[in-house]
Design a protein around this motif. Structure first.
Motif, PDB file in Angstrom:
ATOM      1  N   MET A   1       0.826  -1.204   0.000  1.00 20.63           N
ATOM      2  CA  MET A   1       0.000   0.000   0.000  1.00 20.63           C
ATOM      3  C   MET A   1       0.865   1.260   0.000  1.00 20.63           C
ATOM      4  O   MET A   1       0.595   2.223  -0.728  1.00 20.63           O
ATOM      5  N   ILE A   2       1.941   1.261   0.793  1.00 23.73           N
ATOM      6  CA  ILE A   2       2.834   2.425   0.867  1.00 23.73           C
ATOM      7  C   ILE A   2       3.544   2.646  -0.458  1.00 23.73           C
ATOM      8  O   ILE A   2       3.624   3.776  -0.957  1.00 23.73           O
ATOM      9  N   GLU A   3       4.071   1.580  -1.051  1.00 20.60           N
ATOM     10  CA  GLU A   3       4.812   1.765  -2.302  1.00 20.60           C
ATOM     11  C   GLU A   3       3.891   2.191  -3.452  1.00 20.60           C
ATOM     12  O   GLU A   3       4.290   2.985  -4.313  1.00 20.60           O
ATOM     13  N   ARG A   4       2.661   1.716  -3.457  1.00 20.32           N
ATOM     14  CA  ARG A   4       1.731   2.125  -4.506  1.00 20.32           C
ATOM     15  C   ARG A   4       1.309   3.578  -4.347  1.00 20.32           C
ATOM     16  O   ARG A   4       1.184   4.314  -5.330  1.00 20.32           O
ATOM     17  N   GLU A   5       1.091   4.000  -3.099  1.00 21.74           N
ATOM     18  CA  GLU A   5       0.702   5.394  -2.868  1.00 21.74           C
ATOM     19  C   GLU A   5       1.841   6.339  -3.217  1.00 21.74           C
ATOM     20  O   GLU A   5       1.631   7.405  -3.816  1.00 21.74           O
ATOM     21  N   LEU A   6       3.072   5.968  -2.868  1.00 19.28           N
ATOM     22  CA  LEU A   6       4.218   6.811  -3.197  1.00 19.28           C
ATOM     23  C   LEU A   6       4.479   6.840  -4.698  1.00 19.28           C
ATOM     24  O   LEU A   6       4.887   7.869  -5.248  1.00 19.28           O
TER      25      LEU A   6
END
Length: 400
Positions: free
Chosen positions: A310-315
């Motif tokens: 989730m973090i890598e996709r949002e970034l």
């Protein structure tokens, strides 16, 4: 006849609670402690302490794991370590290091009503908002206003494409946990009351009938003798002077005393429920780990990988389609969460190098060792045992 009660459970149970929590923890706006009120009236408060302790423990596990991950940055498909890498992995802003920053993000996600954490970027630095208001625009993108960071209240409003919004997989997790514990509160109240009733100490003080009915004696009893009895009962080491005509007799029940096992079991149930809700292995949150490798594998797979993705996709998505298409993106590497013993993985290291899958520098990176950055360390090797099927069918020996 005067009966004196010594409810030793109040002190002993508070000591029991202190083994698990900080008694100064705030509940709501009032900074009350366990000692502020009688334990019977506040049995539900003990359940809240257990629940918050369990949730805090679970969040700490997840936040600690995320903060150990390396956030890799890629430009045109190649890994680079430039300013964005430094910001995400070392210093998001002037006041926080990356570990503190990601801990705050994870905590905001769990404790906010919407299950989300808002992060804004200002002059190349990242800040996790403490509070904000949102105006929803499904087509144009939401607008975020009244953003506060610590004591700073931002006047600027931000559109959805200008912020990072990290959200829980299931925003109802905390609300489900809160609702479930209403039943645990009642069970805990019963357990505490039963424990108290089974562990009180009672004394009977026999007095001369004439003295007991004398008004002057009653005043002396309340001011002096009763205080002596109170000190005698509550002190660990004390001497009670027994006068002629006075007889202090212990009439406490000699059997059916109750330990804290019921309370401990309820606490265990609460921890297990939280673990199940956030997908953490129960043995991990309880500290009863016998098969560390299997437990950590389940922990990373079920509890950490979804947040990392989730973090890598949002970034990555905030860089836009064109940059993503060119190979600009972010990847959260969870491989460093587990501790690696070089002696235990020596044979695996050899296999990775000899098969040509990784070079020496790749292996050193996984081990969190300094890379050599030489032509040799960047070269991929493969043993003669590997060959193509076509070559084998031709009868080749792999030396051609």
């Amino acid at each position: 006849m005067v009966i004196i009660r010594k409810e030793v459970i109040i002190i002993s149970f508070i000591d029991f609670i202190k083994d698990f929590i900080n008694p100064k923890t705030k509940i709501g706006p009032a900074a009350k402690t366990i000692e502020d009120e009688d334990i019977d009236i506040n049995a539900i408060r003990q359940e809240i302490y257990f629940k918050e302790l369990a949730l805090h423990t679970a969040i700490s596990y997840i936040a600690n794991a995320i903060s150990k991950c390396e956030i890799k940055t890629y430009v045109k498909g190649k890994e680079v370590k430039e300013e964005d890498y430094f910001t995400l992995n070392f210093s998001p802003n002037i006041n926080e290091n990356s570990s503190q920053f990601w801990h705050k993000v994870i905590q905001k996600m769990f404790y906010s009503d919407k299950g989300e954490a808002l992060v804004i970027e200002s002059k190349g630095k990242l800040y996790c908002a403490d509070s904000y208001c949102v105006d929803e625009f499904p087509m144009l993108g939401n607008r975020y206003t009244n953003i506060t960071i610590g004591t700073l209240n931002l006047e600027k409003s931000y559109r959805a494409n200008e912020v990072y919004l990290f959200k829980l997989e299931n925003v109802k997790v905390k609300r489900l946990i809160d609702g479930l514990y209403q039943n645990y509160a009642e069970l805990l109240s019963y357990a505490i009351k039963f424990y108290k009733k089974s562990n009180v100490t009672k004394y009977k003080l026999k007095l001369n009938e004439v003295e007991a009915g004398d008004e002057e004696f009653n005043e002396v009893f309340e001011e002096i003798i009763q205080e002596q009895l109170k000190n005698f009962i509550e002190s660990e080491n004390a001497v009670y002077p027994e006068y002629e005509g006075y007889n202090l007799e212990d009439i406490s029940p000699k059997s059916n005393s109750k330990d804290t096992s019921d309370i401990i079991n309820i606490k265990k149930d609460i921890f297990e429920t939280v673990a199940q809700a956030v997908k953490i292995p129960q043995s991990l949150i309880l500290g009863n780990i016998t098969n560390m490798k299997e437990v950590m594998t389940a922990f990373v797979t079920n509890a950490i990988d979804p947040y990392a993705k989730m973090i890598e996709r949002e970034l990555s998505r905030k860089q836009g389609y064109e940059r993503w298409k060119q190979g600009d993106y972010v990847r959260v590497d969870t491989s460093k969460i587990n501790h690696i013993d070089i002696l235990e993985v020596a044979d695996k290291v050899d296999k990775l190098i000899s098969s040509g899958v990784m070079c020496v520098d790749d292996i050193l990176g996984i081990l969190d060792w300094e890379k050599l950055n030489t032509e040799f360390s960047k070269t991929h090797f493969i043993t003669k045992n590997y060959d193509t099927i076509e070559n084998r069918l031709k009868g080749g020996d792999g030396n051609d």
